[in-house]
Design a protein around this motif. Structure first.
Motif, mmCIF file in Angstrom:
data_model
loop_
_atom_site.group_PDB
_atom_site.id
_atom_site.type_symbol
_atom_site.label_atom_id
_atom_site.label_comp_id
_atom_site.label_asym_id
_atom_site.label_seq_id
_atom_site.Cartn_x
_atom_site.Cartn_y
_atom_site.Cartn_z
ATOM 1 N N UNK A 188 84.487 -6.107 28.110
ATOM 2 C CA UNK A 188 83.774 -7.152 28.884
ATOM 3 C C UNK A 188 84.489 -7.854 29.821
ATOM 4 N N UNK A 189 84.334 -7.506 31.112
ATOM 5 C CA UNK A 189 85.057 -8.172 32.167
ATOM 6 C C UNK A 189 85.074 -9.790 32.204
ATOM 7 N N UNK A 190 84.081 -10.248 31.750
ATOM 8 C CA UNK A 190 83.875 -11.942 31.717
ATOM 9 C C UNK A 190 84.383 -12.357 30.643
ATOM 10 N N UNK A 191 84.869 -11.852 29.927
ATOM 11 C CA UNK A 191 85.725 -12.490 28.703
ATOM 12 C C UNK A 191 87.124 -12.086 28.650
ATOM 13 N N UNK A 250 92.321 -11.956 31.443
ATOM 14 C CA UNK A 250 90.876 -11.553 31.908
ATOM 15 C C UNK A 250 91.196 -9.821 32.088
#
Lengths: 246, 265
Positions: B84-87, B129
Motif C-alpha cells: 500500500x503506497x500510503x503506508x 514509504x
C-alpha cells in the motif's frame, strides 16, 4: 520557478491597466469605476470592518465546510466501495448533485431559525456533493491490486474502508474538496447578500447599496484574497497528505 | 496436512478458456516452479489457488478444505509491487502481523514487523514509504509482508521479473535462504517464464502450455542445494533437465518458441 515568478508580474500590469482606464474615463463615470488609489484607501480604512466580516463569514464557512467534508467522506467511502449501494444512490446523485445549491438559499433562510444556521446549511449542501462524488468514485475505482491485497490480508469491510478505500480515494476526495471550497465561498457570499448584517458578502452588498464603489471594490478584492488564502491552505494540506501519490 | 490439491480445474473468461483440465498435487514444504509463456494462464492459476478467483469447473483443496475465498493461509506476492503506497514499509508489514498474531499490542506488532524487514535486508528502511524505494526493495517488502502473514503456502507470481539481473540473483538467494531456514518448510509455488530461474529454485518444475493453459510436462529436479548458477548453465544433469523442459514445448505446435540459451520461453 521563473515561470511562476513571471506570473506575478501580471498583477502590477493589471493594476496599471486599471489605473489607466480609470484615468481616461470621463469624470462623471469615475465614481462608478474608482481608481486603484481610491480603492486602496478605502481598503485601508475598512480593514477593521472587513476583518470582523471575515470572522463572521468564517464562523459560517468553516463549520459548514468541515461538516460537509466529514459527512461526504464517511458516507461516500462505504457507498463507493459497495456495488449495490453505488447503484442504489446513483439516481439520487444524478438528480441532486447538479442542482445549483444557490437555489436553496431563500428557502433555507425561511426554513431555519437563524441566519447562521441557514447559511451553514447551504454551505454544507454546496460543499457536500463535490466531495461526496469524489469519495464515491475514488472508492469505486480502487486499483485491483490493492483490493486483492486487502482480501489476502483478510481485511473485513470496515478495515477495507479505512485502510484501503479511504486512502485510494483521497486524491479524488481532494479534487472534490477544491470544487467544494469554491462552492462554499459562492454560497456563503450569496447567503450573506440575502440575509446577513455582517460578513464579506454583506459588506459588498451594503456599500453597493450606498453607491460607495471604492469600498465595494475593496470588499471584492479582499474577498478574493481570503478565497485565495483558503485555496492555498487546502492545496498545502493536499500536498502533505498525498505525499505518496507521485 | 496442508497439501494443496487441484482437481480437474478449468477456468474460462467468457468464451476464452484460460486453463483446461488441470490437476496437480503439491506436497508440504515443496518448492514448485510453474514455468510458462507470458499470457499462458500462470497468473490465473495462482489467483485461483489464492482464492482471488473461482474455477469455472473443478475444485481446489488446501489442508483438506476447499478453497473458496482468499485467506492469510495462502499468502501471495504479486508481480507488481503491491505494497500500500500510503503506508510505510513497517506499517505495511504490521498489517500482516496483526492478522497472524492478533494478540500483540500495537508496539509489539511494529517490532515484529521490523524483525521481518531485517530478515529481508530492509532493517534500515522500515520508516520509508514504497515510493522512496527501488523496485528490488519494494519486492523485498512485499515478501516480508507475505512472510509476516505466517502463510504455510507462499504463492509468488514472477516476483523478480521486473528486477535487474543482480537484484534478481540476490532476491533468489534470499528467498531460498528463507525457505530452507524455516521448520517446517513453507510450501512455495513460484511462477516464472525463466528456465534458469526455474532450475535454480525448484524441487519440481511444471511446464504450462498456453491456449488453453494446461500441464504439458513435469520434471523433478534432483539436484542438491545450494545450486550454483554456473552448474545450471554447464553441468550435465541440468543440461538434460533443460532439454527435457524444452522438449515439452517442442512437442507442442510451433506457436511457442523456446529460447534455450537466454533462459526465456
Amino acid at each position: 520557478m521563473p515561470h511562476r515568478l513571471s506570473g506575478l508580474l501580471l498583477f502590477p500590469l493589471l493594476v496599471g491597466v486599471w489605473a489607466f482606464v480609470a484615468e481616461i474615463l470621463p469624470p462623471q463615470s469615475r465614481y462608478l469605476f474608482p481608481a486603484p488609489l481610491a480603492v486602496a484607501r478605502a481598503l485601508w480604512e475598512s480593514l477593521g470592518v472587513l476583518w470582523q466580516g471575515t470572522v463572521a463569514s468564517m464562523m459560517i464557512l468553516i463549520p459548514g465546510y468541515i461538516l460537509a467534508v466529514l459527512a461526504a467522506v464517511l458516507f461516500g467511502i462505504p457507498v463507493g466501495a459497495t456495488t449495490w449501494a453505488r447503484h442504489f444512490f446513483a439516481p439520487l446523485m444524478r438528480v441532486a448533485a447538479p442542482v445549483p445549491p444557490t437555489v436553496y438559499v431563500p428557502y433555507a433562510i425561511a426554513l431555519l431559525p437563524t441566519f447562521r444556521a441557514s447559511a451553514i446549511f447551504v454551505v454544507f449542501i454546496g460543499a457536500f456533493w463535490p466531495v461526496f462524488l469524489g469519495a464515491v468514485s475514488g472508492a469505486a475505482t480502487v486499483p485491483e491490486r490493492h483490493r486483492d491485497n486487502a482480501r489476502v490480508l483478510g481485511f473485513g469491510r470496515w478495515e477495507y474502508w479505512r485502510r484501503v478505500a479511504f486512502h485510494a480515494a483521497l486524491p479524488a476526495i481532494f479534487n472534490g474538496m477544491g470544487v467544494g471550497m469554491a462552492m462554499a465561498f459562492i454560497l456563503l457570499t450569496v447567503a450573506e447578500l440575502f440575509g446577513a448584517n455582517v460578513g464579506l458578502g454583506h459588506f459588498v452588498q451594503y456599500y453597493a447599496d450606498f453607491a460607495d464603489y471604492p469600498r465595494m471594490v475593496a470588499g471584492i478584492i479582499y474577498t478574493g484574497a481570503v478565497t485565495f488564502s483558503a485555496m492555498t491552505l487546502l492545496a498545502q494540506l493536499q500536498k502533505r497528505m498525498l505525499f505518496w501519490n507521485i | 496436512m496442508t497439501t494443496l490439491r487441484l482437481a480437474d480445474i478449468t477456468f474460462a473468461y467468457g468464451d476464452r478458456v484460460i486453463l483446461e483440465h488441470l490437476s496437480l498435487t503439491v506436497a508440504d514444504g515443496e518448492f514448485l516452479v510453474v514455468l510458462g509463456a507470458s499470457g499462458g494462464g500462470k497468473t490465473t492459476l495462482l489467483r485461483l489457488i489464492a482464492g482471488l478467483a473461482a474455477p469455472t469447473t473443478g475444485q481446489i483443496f488446501f489442508a483438506d478444505e476447499e478453497v473458496r475465498a482468499p485467506s492469510p493461509q495462502r499468502g501471495i506476492v504479486f508481480q507488481d509491487y503491491a505494497l500500500f503506497p500510503w503506508y510505510s514499509l513497517r506499517d505495511n508489514v504490521a498489517l500482516a502481523v496483526a492478522k497472524s498474531e492478533p494478540r500483540l499490542s500495537r508496539r509489539e506488532r511494529r517490532e515484529r514487523a521490523a524483525e521481518y524487514l531485517r530478515a529481508v535486508g530492509l532493517g534500515d528502511a522500515a520508516a520509508k514509504y514504497p515510493h522512496e524505494l527501488s523496485g528490488g526493495m519494494r519486492q523485498r517488502g512485499a515478501l516480508a509482508r507475505t512472510l509476516a502473514l505466517g502463510s504455510p503456502l507462499l504463492l509468488l507470481d514472477e516476483p523478480f521479473g521486473a528486477l535487474d539481473p543482480h537484484n534478481r540473483a540476490r532476491l533468489q538467494n534470499l528467498l531460498l535462504e528463507i525457505w530452507r531456514a524455516a521448520t517446517p518448510r513453507r510450501t512455495v509455488i513460484f511462477v516464472t517464464h525463466d528456465i534458469d530461474e526455474a532450475l535454480l529454485l525448484g524441487d519440481r518444475i511444471i511446464a504450462l502450455g498456453s491456449n488453453p493453459g494446461r500441464i504439458i510436462g513435469e520434471i523433478k529436479i534432483d539436484a542438491p542445494r545450494p545450486r550454483s548458477r554456473e552448474d545450471i548453465i554447464t553441468a550435465e544433469n541440468f543440461r538434460s533437465y533443460r532439454a527435457a523442459i524444452q522438449a515439452c514445448y517442442c512437442r507442442r505446435d510451433d506457436d511457442e518458441a523456446v529460447d534455450g540459451d537466454g533462459g526465456g520461453i
